[in-house]
Design a protein around this motif. Structure first.
Motif, short mmCIF file in Angstrom:
data_model
loop_
_atom_site.label_atom_id
_atom_site.label_comp_id
_atom_site.label_asym_id
_atom_site.label_seq_id
_atom_site.Cartn_x
_atom_site.Cartn_y
_atom_site.Cartn_z
N UNK A 64 0.76 -0.98 -0.09
CA UNK A 64 -0.12 -0.08 0.02
C UNK A 64 0.90 0.91 -0.08
N UNK A 86 2.23 -6.41 3.55
CA UNK A 86 2.29 -5.26 2.11
C UNK A 86 1.46 -4.35 2.59
N UNK A 117 -6.63 -1.09 -10.95
CA UNK A 117 -6.27 -2.45 -10.22
C UNK A 117 -4.85 -4.09 -10.33
N UNK A 172 -3.54 -9.41 5.34
CA UNK A 172 -2.61 -8.51 4.95
C UNK A 172 -2.85 -8.32 3.38
N UNK A 173 -2.78 -8.80 2.57
CA UNK A 173 -2.74 -8.79 1.44
C UNK A 173 -4.13 -8.69 0.88
N UNK A 174 -5.13 -9.12 1.57
CA UNK A 174 -6.44 -9.19 1.69
C UNK A 174 -6.87 -7.83 2.16
N UNK A 175 -6.31 -6.89 3.37
CA UNK A 175 -6.76 -4.77 3.55
C UNK A 175 -5.87 -4.92 2.44
N UNK A 176 -4.51 -4.96 1.52
CA UNK A 176 -4.17 -4.43 0.76
C UNK A 176 -4.83 -3.63 0.00
N UNK A 177 -5.22 -5.23 -1.17
CA UNK A 177 -6.24 -4.79 -2.11
C UNK A 177 -7.61 -4.38 -2.03
N UNK A 237 -7.32 -1.94 0.17
CA UNK A 237 -7.08 -0.16 0.17
C UNK A 237 -7.48 0.19 -0.61
N UNK A 238 -7.33 -0.69 -2.20
CA UNK A 238 -6.63 -0.77 -3.25
C UNK A 238 -7.90 -0.03 -4.24
N UNK A 239 -9.13 -1.29 -4.05
CA UNK A 239 -10.23 -0.91 -4.71
C UNK A 239 -11.13 0.27 -4.26
N UNK A 263 -9.37 3.53 -5.79
CA UNK A 263 -9.66 3.01 -7.32
C UNK A 263 -11.22 4.12 -7.30
N UNK A 264 -12.37 3.72 -6.72
CA UNK A 264 -13.25 3.67 -6.65
C UNK A 264 -14.17 4.65 -5.77
N UNK A 298 -11.90 7.69 -6.72
CA UNK A 298 -11.01 8.71 -7.82
C UNK A 298 -11.90 10.09 -8.31
N UNK A 306 -16.70 6.60 -10.83
CA UNK A 306 -16.57 6.01 -10.20
C UNK A 306 -17.41 5.81 -8.98
N UNK A 342 -19.88 -5.23 -3.29
CA UNK A 342 -18.70 -4.93 -2.53
C UNK A 342 -19.13 -6.05 -0.62
#
Lengths: 339, 339
Positions: free
Chosen positions: A134, A215, A271, B238-243, B245-247, B250-251, B253, B257, B268
């Motif tokens: 992140x 991450x 993404x 941790x990765x699920x949390x990061x993804x 965060x990225x989602x 992105x949504x 922005x 969106x 969601x």
């Protein structure tokens, strides 16, 4: 600068490799490329991309190729004329500065270690993967070259990772040890010993990094043994794939959601790009006496092109010379090891 | 059936624990609950939820509580009056059938192992986490109880995981060993030896499971040592949390969106539910002589309620008796170990 490219390595070789090579030839005028592969099987592809007689391309024939599912050791020992082995030999003989292969990872590790040998004082080479987080990227070493490691190997990986991070512009990289708790007493026998060793070294060691913070990029370099590293890297890929499957399922359930997905198609594109290994092209195998970039098996032409670029950058930054000097500086060069 | 609940365990204890307990009391009329915690600190919460004099609730005072950041061993040895230790003692004395705690995992493992001891023939207890995949859930053992394991421990975890999967209705569970390649020769020293042992056992052993297939559920039970298990579980979170965060990034922005995200809000919501550990409530620590459910530190009232339900199910299915019998049947009960 000469980069040897394994034309036969990867799930979609030789097609994607030749395409990526053609792109690299066009983009990087300071590079010569030695393409190693089966002449008959690649000649029409060279022709197709108009690089048959390219002035900066040399073709070296390889009678054999190592398949993705062969046991690495026997493949390297049994197939002396494989494209991977010949690539490593070219570096050994000084006819190339670096190897790029998107083929069998284990075979690439074995072939380069046998032919090119290790850097002076290095006991084991480690794969340095670049991982997203992140807060930007970090170096993750060893991502799968060595399954049974000793503390000294983790300490050497820390130095290799530190130099690699520096080559990418990170000043005084923070180095962390992947473990199961923050305190020095947390971990398994291997990490507890490695923790002690890393603590005495003149590096920016920040202690253990727990999985739960991986991450969030608490460190610029995260060190672990290759068994854990491979499993973390691959299971993360597996989870990302699963999440992408769930997202697709959720967003195709009804017309409203499909419409929403169309509206946000750029969001999905962004993404996808976050975890896009195509950008880094591949992971360097650090510690070998020469440069070796291991690409993802499913590399695209873009990934190959970028792997060639990364190989050039590592040669240019003299990563290996820095590693050798830094190991000595930190007092962890092992006598009688390496070249 | 009596379930001892550690009122002081968890990031949001005692509030969420009491709320979850109140829900469980209402939903599961066949259960008695023994709530262990600091009387003064919880009395107003009991009052708030109207369970102060509940006929199926017994209150046991605990003067101490173990904080999330204390070293487990010294916490368990030093705080003999902690809520966790008293819970384990209640099971030891036969005053409760199971313990539920969302507190310090290491302390829960240490306290139950010291007080309740292990099942006959068991050398190490293992945490059996339930993990999501694209094809349903699977059991992942050991998710972090034992960092340095021997092959026999992995073999015993396989049996514990098999019985746990059976208790959830899986017929003849497929058991896999987490490793770095499919073939039996792939892995580290530990997994190669464990592979041999598992191959001789009368179980449905499907061989190694690679990280890259972890979230595709090739096996019903995946076995690994607790160091790898903790890191895989936590780095996946941790990765699920990061993804996520990225989602979100992105949504949010731009307005288009944001509108799309509003249209797809149920999508969601569904995505969030997939990896929702609240549903399973917690992971059983298998191999101890009694039932112990370890909840996530950030457990919600719903997670606590479900952890209590899972504890009841394990008691009801007689998981421990099945484990003991099956270890003997498979010839891997270790003499002189356990209770």
């Amino acid at each position: 600068m000469k980069i040897a490219v394994d034309a036969m390595g990867g799930d979609k070789a030789p097609e994607v490799v030749i395409e990526g090579t053609a792109e690299a030839l066009e983009l990087y005028p300071f590079m010569d490329i030695v393409l190693v592969g089966h002449e008959q099987r690649i000649s029409h592809l060279l022709k197709h991309h108009g690089i048959t007689n390219h002035p900066r391309l040399r073709l070296v024939h390889a009678e054999q190729a190592i398949a993705m599912n062969e046991p690495s050791m026997s493949a390297v020992r049994g197939k002396k004329n494989s494209s991977m082995t010949i690539c490593a030999e070219l570096v050994q003989k000084g006819e190339a500065d670096a190897v790029v292969s998107a083929g069998h990872t284990g075979a690439a590790v074995a072939a380069t270690t046998f032919r090119m040998k290790l850097l002076p004082g290095v006991e084991r080479a480690g794969i340095a993967a670049i991982m997203p987080s992140t807060k930007g990227h970090f170096v993750f070493i060893d991502a799968g070259a060595n399954v049974d490691c000793k503390p000294i190997h983790l300490a050497q990986f820390a130095i290799m990772g530190e130099i690699f991070a520096k080559s990418m512009g990170v000043h005084r990289p923070k180095v962390g040890l992947l473990s199961i708790g923050e305190e020095d007493v947390k971990g398994n026998d291997l990490t507890k010993e490695a923790f002690k060793m890393l603590s005495t070294m003149p590096i920016n060691f920040i202690g253990n990094v727990e999985g739960k913070l991986l991450y969030e990029r608490v460190a610029d370099v995260v060190v672990c043994d290759g068994f854990v590293g491979n499993i973390v890297l691959k299971s993360s890929e597996s989870l990302a794939k699963a999440i992408s499957f769930w997202i697709k399922k959720a967003f195709t359930k009804n017309t409203l959601r499909q419409a929403s997905a169309i509206l946000a198609k750029n969001a999905f594109k962004e993404l996808k790009e976050i975890a896009d290994y195509e950008e880094y092209g591949g992971a360097p195998l650090l510690g070998v006496n020469g440069v070796c970039i291991i690409g993802h098996g499913s590399s695209s032409p873009k990934a190959i092109k970028n792997a060639i670029r990364v190989a050039g950058e590592i040669v240019k930054f003299k990563v290996n010379e820095h590693i050798t000097a830094r190991l000595a500086e930190c007092g962890i060069a092992v006598k009688g090891h390496g070249n």
